[in-house]
Structure formats: C-alpha cells, structure tokens
Design a protein around this motif. Structure first.
Motif, PDB file in Angstrom:
ATOM      1  N   LYS A   7       0.710  -1.019   0.041  1.00  0.00           N
ATOM      2  CA  LYS A   7      -0.108  -0.093   0.263  1.00  0.00           C
ATOM      3  C   LYS A   7       0.808   0.986  -0.303  1.00  0.00           C
ATOM      4  O   LYS A   7       0.353   2.454  -0.951  1.00  0.00           O
ATOM      5  CB  LYS A   7      -0.497   0.230   1.204  1.00  0.00           C
ATOM      6  CG  LYS A   7      -1.945  -0.966   0.926  1.00  0.00           C
ATOM      7  CD  LYS A   7      -3.192  -0.355   2.267  1.00  0.00           C
ATOM      8  CE  LYS A   7      -3.634  -1.832   1.775  1.00  0.00           C
ATOM      9  NZ  LYS A   7      -4.813  -2.283   2.763  1.00  0.00           N
ATOM     10  N   LYS A   8       2.074   1.390   0.696  1.00  0.00           N
ATOM     11  CA  LYS A   8       3.069   2.284   0.598  1.00  0.00           C
ATOM     12  C   LYS A   8       3.399   3.147  -0.800  1.00  0.00           C
ATOM     13  O   LYS A   8       3.536   3.802  -0.644  1.00  0.00           O
ATOM     14  CB  LYS A   8       3.688   2.271   1.434  1.00  0.00           C
ATOM     15  CG  LYS A   8       3.447   2.717   2.791  1.00  0.00           C
ATOM     16  CD  LYS A   8       4.324   2.332   4.605  1.00  0.00           C
ATOM     17  CE  LYS A   8       3.854   2.818   6.035  1.00  0.00           C
ATOM     18  NZ  LYS A   8       4.600   2.599   6.763  1.00  0.00           N
ATOM     19  N   MET A  10       2.333   2.013  -3.111  1.00  0.00           N
ATOM     20  CA  MET A  10       1.497   1.962  -4.080  1.00  0.00           C
ATOM     21  C   MET A  10       1.641   3.870  -4.485  1.00  0.00           C
ATOM     22  O   MET A  10       0.829   4.110  -5.258  1.00  0.00           O
ATOM     23  CB  MET A  10      -0.177   1.190  -4.807  1.00  0.00           C
ATOM     24  CG  MET A  10      -1.048   1.568  -4.966  1.00  0.00           C
ATOM     25  SD  MET A  10      -0.650   1.382  -6.563  1.00  0.00           S
ATOM     26  CE  MET A  10      -1.160  -0.591  -6.949  1.00  0.00           C
ATOM     27  N   ALA A  11       0.955   3.898  -3.113  1.00  0.00           N
ATOM     28  CA  ALA A  11       0.625   5.780  -2.518  1.00  0.00           C
ATOM     29  C   ALA A  11       1.968   6.445  -3.171  1.00  0.00           C
ATOM     30  O   ALA A  11       1.537   7.675  -3.735  1.00  0.00           O
ATOM     31  CB  ALA A  11       0.784   5.559  -1.601  1.00  0.00           C
ATOM     32  N   ALA A  13       3.827   5.168  -5.471  1.00  0.00           N
ATOM     33  CA  ALA A  13       3.774   5.609  -7.414  1.00  0.00           C
ATOM     34  C   ALA A  13       2.646   6.508  -7.710  1.00  0.00           C
ATOM     35  O   ALA A  13       3.296   6.743  -8.610  1.00  0.00           O
ATOM     36  CB  ALA A  13       3.819   4.159  -7.154  1.00  0.00           C
ATOM     37  N   ILE A  14       1.770   6.776  -6.987  1.00  0.00           N
ATOM     38  CA  ILE A  14       1.033   7.648  -7.353  1.00  0.00           C
ATOM     39  C   ILE A  14       0.924   8.486  -7.842  1.00  0.00           C
ATOM     40  O   ILE A  14       0.830   9.202  -7.927  1.00  0.00           O
ATOM     41  CB  ILE A  14      -0.679   7.237  -6.749  1.00  0.00           C
ATOM     42  CG1 ILE A  14      -1.656   5.812  -7.294  1.00  0.00           C
ATOM     43  CG2 ILE A  14      -1.461   8.057  -6.998  1.00  0.00           C
ATOM     44  CD1 ILE A  14      -2.591   4.678  -6.715  1.00  0.00           C
ATOM     45  N   GLY A  15       1.722   8.731  -6.109  1.00  0.00           N
ATOM     46  CA  GLY A  15       1.982  10.117  -6.193  1.00  0.00           C
ATOM     47  C   GLY A  15       3.263  11.057  -6.942  1.00  0.00           C
ATOM     48  O   GLY A  15       2.750  11.645  -7.097  1.00  0.00           O
ATOM     49  N   LEU A  17       3.518   9.608 -10.221  1.00  0.00           N
ATOM     50  CA  LEU A  17       2.743   9.952 -10.751  1.00  0.00           C
ATOM     51  C   LEU A  17       2.349  11.237 -11.300  1.00  0.00           C
ATOM     52  O   LEU A  17       1.524  12.278 -12.142  1.00  0.00           O
ATOM     53  CB  LEU A  17       1.428   8.737 -11.145  1.00  0.00           C
ATOM     54  CG  LEU A  17       2.669   7.339 -12.317  1.00  0.00           C
ATOM     55  CD1 LEU A  17       1.643   6.329 -11.867  1.00  0.00           C
ATOM     56  CD2 LEU A  17       3.240   7.998 -13.026  1.00  0.00           C
ATOM     57  N   ALA A  18       1.575  11.458 -10.181  1.00  0.00           N
ATOM     58  CA  ALA A  18       0.665  12.880 -10.056  1.00  0.00           C
ATOM     59  C   ALA A  18       1.520  14.215 -10.351  1.00  0.00           C
ATOM     60  O   ALA A  18       1.084  15.212 -10.812  1.00  0.00           O
ATOM     61  CB  ALA A  18      -0.025  13.123  -8.856  1.00  0.00           C
TER      62      ALA A  18
END
Length: 186
Positions: A7-8, A10-11, A13-15, A17-18
């Motif tokens: 989860k960390k 993934m969070a 990676a999303i950050g 990418l954003a």
C-alpha cells in the motif's frame, strides 16, 4: 506486513505519477509554442517626387512594415522574404526583407522601404485616368516564414501574410492604407 508495504509503495507510485503529470502540465502551459501576433501598420509614404509643374512623377518610395509580437519563451527566427507592390495586377515595386530574429517575449517591426518603378506605373492604361482623378490604388503584400524552437525540440513553424490596400492621393502627396494580416501554422 507485506500488505502495508504494498500500500505504501502504491501510494508512493501514485504520488510520483501525480507530480509528473503536474510537472508536464505546468511545462506545457508555460513553454508551449504560441504563434506570433501580427499587428499590421499603415503603409507610409517616405518619398514622393513630382516635377516642378506636377506633371511627371519622378519617384515614389513607400514604407511597408509589420509589427510582430513574439509570445514565446524562445526567439522567433524569420527567414528572408520580400515586400511587393501591385498596381492593377502589375508588379510595380519589390524590396527584400532581411532575415532576422525576435527575442523571447519581444515586439519588433519587420519591414522595408519599397521604391515603385514609375515606368511600370506610367505604362498602365489606368494610370492617366487615376492621376487625373488624383488617386492611385495599390496593393502591398508580404509573406514571411519563420520558426520558434521551445526546449530544443518542440518547433513551431509559421507563415505570416500581410496585404495592404493603399490609396496614394497624388495631389496632396499623402497616403492611406487598410491592412489585413493572417498566420498559418505548420
């Protein structure tokens, strides 16, 4: 424990990418290529020489200029071109416009004086009636190609065309003009 690690990750990676998407958007809106703004200026009468008895025109020199505003964060480089003047579809004047460069976010005049070929004017069958009426109607045009390169790889090519309908008031030695400009990208 593995689930929280995933989860960390993934969070994170999303950050990332954003942030990358935000950076691309900011770069696009700041550095995107924009076409130059063309502001046609009135044609000017630089020299108008008559014989002393006002029967013979010796020379006419017109100033054909365009105000070009570069809105990019990179210089706009334009290539050599020409300004031409027509009288009833007959070429009566031509002058080169030298290649040049307009700095980033700068505004400059591009133009040249054009000396009309009086012998071609006089040879026209419309010349005598027009001079008698006191008005010579001319068309001055120029087409200039150029480009701006943003961040070293994004290129914007443009062709700037200006057409001016010019009225020379023979007896007053004055001039008026109405100009239209256009830009084609690509």
């Amino acid at each position: 424990m593995k689930e929280t690690h995933k989860k960390k990750l993934m969070a994170f990676a999303i950050g990332v990418l954003a942030l990358l998407a935000l950076a691309v958007l900011i770069l696009y809106f700041i550095f995107r290529p924009r076409p130059p703004v063309v502001i046609p200026t009135p044609v000017s009468l630089l020299h108008f020489d008559f014989s002393p008895d006002h029967t013979i025109i010796h020379s006419i020199i017109m100033g054909v200029d365009v105000l070009l505003k570069n809105r990019n964060l990179a210089p706009f480089i334009y290539y050599e071109s020409a300004a031409v003047v027509y009288y009833h579809d007959v070429l009566v004047g031509e002058a080169p416009i030298a290649a040049g460069r307009i700095g980033a976010r700068k505004t400059e005049y591009i133009g040249t004086p054009v000396e009309l070929l009086v012998d071609r004017l006089v040879d026209s069958p419309e010349f005598l009636p027009d001079v008698t009426a006191g008005l010579l109607s001319l068309i001055a045009t120029s087409k200039t190609r150029g480009r701006a390169t943003i961040l070293g790889f994004v290129k914007l090519r443009a062709m700037i065309a200006v057409e001016c309908h010019v009225s020379v008031f023979v007896w007053e030695g004055a001039i008026s003009s109405k100009c239209i400009s256009s830009i084609k990208l690509g």
